[in-house]
Design a protein around this motif. Structure first.
Motif, mmCIF file in Angstrom:
data_model
loop_
_atom_site.group_PDB
_atom_site.id
_atom_site.type_symbol
_atom_site.label_atom_id
_atom_site.label_comp_id
_atom_site.label_asym_id
_atom_site.label_seq_id
_atom_site.Cartn_x
_atom_site.Cartn_y
_atom_site.Cartn_z
ATOM 1 N N GLY A 1 0.802 -1.215 0.000
ATOM 2 C CA GLY A 1 0.000 0.000 0.000
ATOM 3 C C GLY A 1 0.831 1.259 0.000
ATOM 4 N N LEU A 2 2.020 1.187 0.577
ATOM 5 C CA LEU A 2 2.877 2.378 0.607
ATOM 6 C C LEU A 2 3.353 2.736 -0.798
ATOM 7 N N ARG A 3 3.921 1.743 -1.473
ATOM 8 C CA ARG A 3 4.474 2.012 -2.799
ATOM 9 C C ARG A 3 3.369 2.323 -3.802
ATOM 10 N N GLU A 4 2.179 1.801 -3.476
ATOM 11 C CA GLU A 4 1.053 2.057 -4.375
ATOM 12 C C GLU A 4 0.346 3.370 -4.035
ATOM 13 N N HIS A 5 0.863 4.078 -3.051
ATOM 14 C CA HIS A 5 0.350 5.427 -2.812
ATOM 15 C C HIS A 5 0.418 6.184 -4.134
ATOM 16 N N GLY A 6 -0.558 6.979 -4.412
ATOM 17 C CA GLY A 6 -0.677 7.569 -5.740
ATOM 18 C C GLY A 6 0.525 8.345 -6.228
ATOM 19 N N THR A 7 1.403 8.727 -5.316
ATOM 20 C CA THR A 7 2.543 9.545 -5.718
ATOM 21 C C THR A 7 3.786 8.722 -6.037
ATOM 22 N N GLY A 8 3.726 7.403 -5.891
ATOM 23 C CA GLY A 8 4.929 6.566 -5.984
ATOM 24 C C GLY A 8 5.740 6.785 -7.247
ATOM 25 N N SER A 9 5.061 6.973 -8.356
ATOM 26 C CA SER A 9 5.811 7.110 -9.611
ATOM 27 C C SER A 9 6.624 8.398 -9.670
ATOM 28 N N SER A 10 6.340 9.337 -8.773
ATOM 29 C CA SER A 10 7.096 10.602 -8.783
ATOM 30 C C SER A 10 8.228 10.604 -7.760
ATOM 31 N N TRP A 11 8.333 9.562 -6.953
ATOM 32 C CA TRP A 11 9.420 9.543 -5.971
ATOM 33 C C TRP A 11 10.760 9.483 -6.688
ATOM 34 N N GLN A 12 11.746 10.115 -6.073
ATOM 35 C CA GLN A 12 13.053 10.239 -6.701
ATOM 36 C C GLN A 12 14.123 9.971 -5.650
ATOM 37 N N PRO A 13 15.229 9.317 -6.014
ATOM 38 C CA PRO A 13 16.242 9.021 -4.998
ATOM 39 C C PRO A 13 16.975 10.260 -4.527
ATOM 40 N N GLY A 14 17.395 10.223 -3.252
ATOM 41 C CA GLY A 14 18.375 11.166 -2.764
ATOM 42 C C GLY A 14 19.763 10.692 -3.195
#
Lengths: 371, 100
Positions: free
Chosen positions: A142-155
């Motif tokens: 459920g975390l990774r499927e949070h709607g924003t997951g595709s916009s996450w970016q690595p530090g």
């Protein structure tokens, strides 16, 4: 007789430091898993002899090790971390889509009540759980499927889930932090999540107040006041008094509000520790002076703690998981450096002394208070 | 069945708690896949360390050599050299050279 066990993960192995309740003399065992990166070593609150270690290598991948005798002996357990479903993509450093790929476990968070249950925060960012002592791992998707997951970016260090804070009143309520996505909260044991980053500002992303995209370095909570959270961010030290609903800046008075660790005193919910470093490009203490800063008022008023710490020509860093406190009275505070020292204070930070030196660069420090 | 010899890098020997070469009985035909399957069956801790758990592909920084040949890019089901199958030459699992 009480005692303290300090669990140290380093770039080239794990070390276990033990002392009695006086915390005067320390025995050092290790290196365990010599030559491997040990991102995290921690113990079960429910069974202090049950330890978990995250062992990884760029060549040979991830191993999770478990000890049932307080670190004397270890056995590898499960190392298969398979993302649920079709993992999809997140953003890469250059902004292009990049497939979710498991790299390593950054942080292990054992259950407060069940030694066989442990959560793992991993890179690429996701949360896994084992209920059989680390033998098998299942993602909480459920975390990774949070709607924003595709916009996450690595530090800079990778897209890692590095902090897991479990509410002692209700283990189904958790906060996690991801670099560089931000803080997420679940109320239902990881089934569903919401981003809780309101009040954070990050220059250098298209929308400084965005819902996600903030490089959170670490979170801390005092068990007596679980709705108050403290945050060390990539610039800014922040506080929330409503479980992450709104964050506000408490960094005034620090020489730099950049840093990695943040911890809370074991008995004083308003006493907070940070280790400022100069900047994101200068990962060393201002003026080459290694100082812990303590606030006894929950932020904004900070005092430098330098007694016993090197005050010239010191250019080490203290990483996000490399600071911890014990629960003795008076509270002990510990941190490890990228120079391989582990410093301890037996008086809540007033004075410091190295308890071991010349280790490989320290990645994590955890403390068990033993009775 | 044959006595296949496998040389592991030091980190994996320590992980698997073996000294020196590993000797395996591998059913013919001896291929990368059957050899690694046999290795992992004897030493389950090595699962995921040489091949990816999901894809079963060789990990990026691991190479396979034998008989002075680089076999890293051979097909997993291609027969390995007769000398490896016969146990006269070892199959080398090597961590790619890099600093650190």
């Amino acid at each position: 007789m009480t005692g303290v066990r300090v669990l140290v993960g380093t770039r080239k192995g794990a070390f276990v430091l033990t002392a009695d309740g006086t915390r005067e003399r320390w025995a050092v065992s290790g290196p365990h898993f010599a030559g491997w990166e040990i991102y995290h070593v921690t113990g079960s609150p429910a069974d202090p002899d049950r330890l978990y270690a995250s062992q990884s290598s760029g060549w040979f991948g991830q191993i999770v090790q478990r000890s049932d005798d307080g670190g004397a002996t270890w056995e590898p357990v499960g190392n298969e971390f398979a993302y649920a479903g079709v993992p999809g993509t997140h953003q890469w450093y250059d902004g292009t889509p990049h497939p979710w790929e498991f790299a390593r476990v950054w942080h292990l968070e054992p259950s407060a009540t069940d030694p066989d249950t442990v959560l793992a925060g991993v890179e690429d960012a996701a949360l896994f759980r084992s209920t059989d002592g680390g033998a098998g791992w299942q993602e909480l998707p459920g975390l990774r499927e949070h709607g924003t997951g595709s916009s996450w970016q690595p530090g800079a260090g990778g897209m890692c889930l590095h902090t897991i804070v479990v509410d002692p009143r209700d283990p189904a309520r958790m906060h996690v932090a991801i670099s560089a996505a931000g803080v997420f909260r679940t109320e239902d044991g990881g089934g569903t999540w919401e981003a809780v980053n309101r009040g954070l500002r990050s220059e250098g992303i298209p929308d400084a107040d965005a819902e996600v995209g903030h490089c959170v370095h670490h979170l801390a909570m005092h068990p007596d006041r679980p709705d108050t959270l403290y945050m060390q961010k990539h610039w800014d030290v922040m506080r929330s008094d409503d479980g992450g609903g709104l964050w506000y800046d408490i960094g005034e008075g620090l020489p730099s509000d950049f840093g990695f660790p943040i911890e809370v005193h074991a008995h004083e919910p308003d006493t907070v520790y940070v280790v400022p470093i100069t900047s994101d490009s200068l990962h060393y203490p201002p003026e080459g002076r290694l100082r812990v800063f303590r606030s006894r008022t929950g932020g904004n008023e900070w005092e430098p703690l330098a007694k016993g710490l090197p005050q010239e020509h010191c250019y080490v860093n203290v990483l996000r998981d490399a600071m911890a406190v014990d629960s003795l009275d008076t509270c002990g505070v510990y941190f490890g450096t990228t120079g391989g020292q582990v410093y301890a204070s037996r008086d809540a930070g007033d004075t410091w002394a190295p308890i071991v030196q010349n280790l490989p660069p320290v990645l994590s420090v955890q403390v068990q208070t033993l009775s | 069945m044959s006595g296949v010899r496998v040389k592991l890098p030091a980190h994996l020997r320590k992980l698997a708690r073996v000294d020196g070469e590993v000797r395996l009985d591998v059913p013919a035909p001896v291929t990368q896949r059957s050899l690694l399957d046999a290795l992992e069956a004897c030493h389950p801790v090595l699962r995921g360390t040489i091949r990816d758990h999901g894809t079963q592909r060789r990990r990026a920084y691991v190479r396979f050599f034998a008989c002075e040949q680089d076999l890293s890019h051979e097909e997993p089901d291609a027969p390995l050299p007769d000398e490896v199958a016969a146990g006269t030459e070892p199959f080398l699992v090597v961590g790619a050279m890099a600093g650190g």
